[in-house]
Scaffold this motif. Structure first.
Motif, mmCIF file in Angstrom:
data_model
loop_
_atom_site.group_PDB
_atom_site.id
_atom_site.type_symbol
_atom_site.label_atom_id
_atom_site.label_comp_id
_atom_site.label_asym_id
_atom_site.label_seq_id
_atom_site.Cartn_x
_atom_site.Cartn_y
_atom_site.Cartn_z
ATOM 1 N N ALA A 25 0.825 -1.205 0.000
ATOM 2 C CA ALA A 25 0.000 0.000 0.000
ATOM 3 C C ALA A 25 0.861 1.258 0.000
ATOM 4 O O ALA A 25 0.586 2.214 -0.740
ATOM 5 N N LYS A 26 1.909 1.243 0.799
ATOM 6 C CA LYS A 26 2.786 2.415 0.868
ATOM 7 C C LYS A 26 3.475 2.642 -0.467
ATOM 8 O O LYS A 26 3.552 3.774 -0.956
ATOM 9 N N GLN A 27 3.985 1.567 -1.090
ATOM 10 C CA GLN A 27 4.677 1.729 -2.368
ATOM 11 C C GLN A 27 3.714 2.213 -3.445
ATOM 12 O O GLN A 27 4.083 3.042 -4.273
ATOM 13 N N LEU A 28 2.492 1.717 -3.436
ATOM 14 C CA LEU A 28 1.508 2.185 -4.414
ATOM 15 C C LEU A 28 1.239 3.678 -4.254
ATOM 16 O O LEU A 28 1.036 4.389 -5.243
ATOM 17 N N SER A 29 1.259 4.167 -3.027
ATOM 18 C CA SER A 29 1.004 5.595 -2.811
ATOM 19 C C SER A 29 2.219 6.445 -3.162
ATOM 20 O O SER A 29 2.069 7.588 -3.572
ATOM 21 N N LEU A 30 3.419 5.885 -3.025
ATOM 22 C CA LEU A 30 4.640 6.648 -3.286
ATOM 23 C C LEU A 30 5.088 6.576 -4.742
ATOM 24 O O LEU A 30 5.456 7.582 -5.337
ATOM 25 N N ASP A 31 5.105 5.360 -5.295
ATOM 26 C CA ASP A 31 5.662 5.175 -6.639
ATOM 27 C C ASP A 31 5.161 3.848 -7.219
ATOM 28 O O ASP A 31 5.872 2.847 -7.208
ATOM 29 N N PRO A 32 3.936 3.825 -7.725
ATOM 30 C CA PRO A 32 3.364 2.567 -8.219
ATOM 31 C C PRO A 32 4.085 1.992 -9.431
ATOM 32 O O PRO A 32 3.916 0.819 -9.753
ATOM 33 N N ASP A 33 4.922 2.783 -10.079
ATOM 34 C CA ASP A 33 5.667 2.314 -11.243
ATOM 35 C C ASP A 33 6.660 1.204 -10.881
ATOM 36 O O ASP A 33 7.136 0.483 -11.750
ATOM 37 N N LEU A 34 6.961 1.062 -9.595
ATOM 38 C CA LEU A 34 7.908 0.034 -9.147
ATOM 39 C C LEU A 34 7.211 -1.227 -8.648
ATOM 40 O O LEU A 34 7.807 -2.037 -7.939
ATOM 41 N N VAL A 35 5.963 -1.397 -9.025
ATOM 42 C CA VAL A 35 5.208 -2.621 -8.728
ATOM 43 C C VAL A 35 4.842 -3.237 -10.076
ATOM 44 O O VAL A 35 4.151 -2.622 -10.879
ATOM 45 N N LEU A 36 5.330 -4.446 -10.318
ATOM 46 C CA LEU A 36 5.097 -5.137 -11.583
ATOM 47 C C LEU A 36 4.387 -6.457 -11.344
ATOM 48 O O LEU A 36 4.584 -7.089 -10.301
ATOM 49 N N VAL A 37 3.595 -6.871 -12.313
ATOM 50 C CA VAL A 37 2.924 -8.164 -12.246
ATOM 51 C C VAL A 37 3.278 -8.984 -13.476
ATOM 52 O O VAL A 37 3.605 -8.444 -14.529
ATOM 53 N N SER A 38 3.190 -10.284 -13.319
ATOM 54 C CA SER A 38 3.385 -11.214 -14.424
ATOM 55 C C SER A 38 2.032 -11.808 -14.775
ATOM 56 O O SER A 38 1.277 -12.217 -13.891
ATOM 57 N N ILE A 39 1.741 -11.858 -16.061
ATOM 58 C CA ILE A 39 0.452 -12.350 -16.545
ATOM 59 C C ILE A 39 0.678 -13.605 -17.373
ATOM 60 O O ILE A 39 1.539 -13.639 -18.251
ATOM 61 N N VAL A 40 -0.089 -14.641 -17.078
ATOM 62 C CA VAL A 40 -0.097 -15.872 -17.872
ATOM 63 C C VAL A 40 -1.549 -16.080 -18.297
ATOM 64 O O VAL A 40 -2.430 -16.233 -17.450
ATOM 65 N N GLY A 41 -1.780 -16.068 -19.601
ATOM 66 C CA GLY A 41 -3.159 -16.118 -20.084
ATOM 67 C C GLY A 41 -3.867 -14.868 -19.622
ATOM 68 O O GLY A 41 -3.442 -13.763 -19.933
ATOM 69 N N ASP A 42 -4.893 -15.036 -18.825
ATOM 70 C CA ASP A 42 -5.578 -13.869 -18.264
ATOM 71 C C ASP A 42 -5.468 -13.822 -16.747
ATOM 72 O O ASP A 42 -6.239 -13.150 -16.073
ATOM 73 N N GLU A 43 -4.483 -14.563 -16.205
ATOM 74 C CA GLU A 43 -4.305 -14.625 -14.749
ATOM 75 C C GLU A 43 -3.023 -13.935 -14.314
ATOM 76 O O GLU A 43 -2.019 -13.972 -15.024
ATOM 77 N N ILE A 44 -3.081 -13.350 -13.129
ATOM 78 C CA ILE A 44 -1.867 -12.810 -12.519
ATOM 79 C C ILE A 44 -1.129 -13.978 -11.888
ATOM 80 O O ILE A 44 -1.656 -14.672 -11.023
ATOM 81 N N ALA A 45 0.096 -14.192 -12.354
ATOM 82 C CA ALA A 45 0.897 -15.312 -11.875
ATOM 83 C C ALA A 45 1.911 -14.890 -10.825
ATOM 84 O O ALA A 45 2.385 -15.717 -10.053
#
Length: 142
Positions: free
Chosen positions: A35-55
Motif C-alpha cells: 500500500a505504501k509503495q503504491l502511494s509513493l511510486d506505483p511504477d515500481l510494482v510489476l505483475v506477471s500475466i499468464v493467459g488472463d491470470e496474474i501469476a
C-alpha cells in the motif's frame, strides 16, 4: 507470459496471491508495504500475466540515496518454477536502470531468505543482499 505494471484492477488478485503464498506475518508486513509503495511510486510494482491470470508480483522501492531495492516477490503456487520470478526480477531491474539508480540491492529478511537462489540465478550475489534485522520497509525516496 509477460510482465507489466500493476493496475488498480489487479488488487483483488494480488491480495489473493499474497494470502496463498505468504505466511500470515509476511502477508501483513507485505500488504502494508504494498500500500505504501503504491502511494509513493506505483511504477515500481510489476505483475506477471499468464493467459488472463496474474501469476506473480514484485515490489521495488528506491531510497533517498538513489539505491533500488527488490522488496518482495511472490509467484502463485501453480506457476512456480517456470521462470516467472526471474522475469519479474529482470523487469524491475529495467525500471531501476531507467531511473539510473546508483546500486541495486535485494532486501533480505526471514520471509524471503528461501528464494535468494532465484536472485542468484539472475546474477545477484551476497554483495547485493541487504540483510535487515528489523522488518523490511518501503522508504520514501524520490
Amino acid at each position: 507470459m509477460f510482465v507489466r505494471p500493476f493496475y488498480l484492477s489487479d488488487y483483488a488478485s494480488i491480495t489473493s496471491l499474497f494470502s496463498e503464498v505468504l505466511s500470515e506475518a509476511c502477508y501483513e508486513e507485505t500488504m502494508e508495504a504494498f500500500a505504501k509503495q503504491l502511494s509513493l511510486d506505483p511504477d515500481l510494482v510489476l505483475v506477471s500475466i499468464v493467459g488472463d491470470e496474474i501469476a506473480g508480483i514484485i515490489i521495488g522501492t528506491i531510497d533517498q540515496r538513489n539505491q533500488g531495492y527488490y522488496y518482495r516477490i511472490a509467484v502463485a503456487t501453480a506457476y512456480q518454477r517456470r521462470g516467472i520470478g526471474k522475469a519479474l526480477i529482470n523487469g524491475l531491474k529495467q525500471k531501476f536502470i531507467q531511473r539510473k539508480v546508483s546500486k541495486i540491492l535485494v532486501t533480505v529478511d526471514v520471509h524471503n531468505e528461501p528464494i535468494l537462489p532465484v536472485y542468484e540465478a539472475v546474477g545477484y550475489t551476497d554483495n547485493n543482499f541487504s540483510r535487515s534485522f528489523r522488518h523490511l520497509r518501503i522508504v520514501s525516496g524520490r
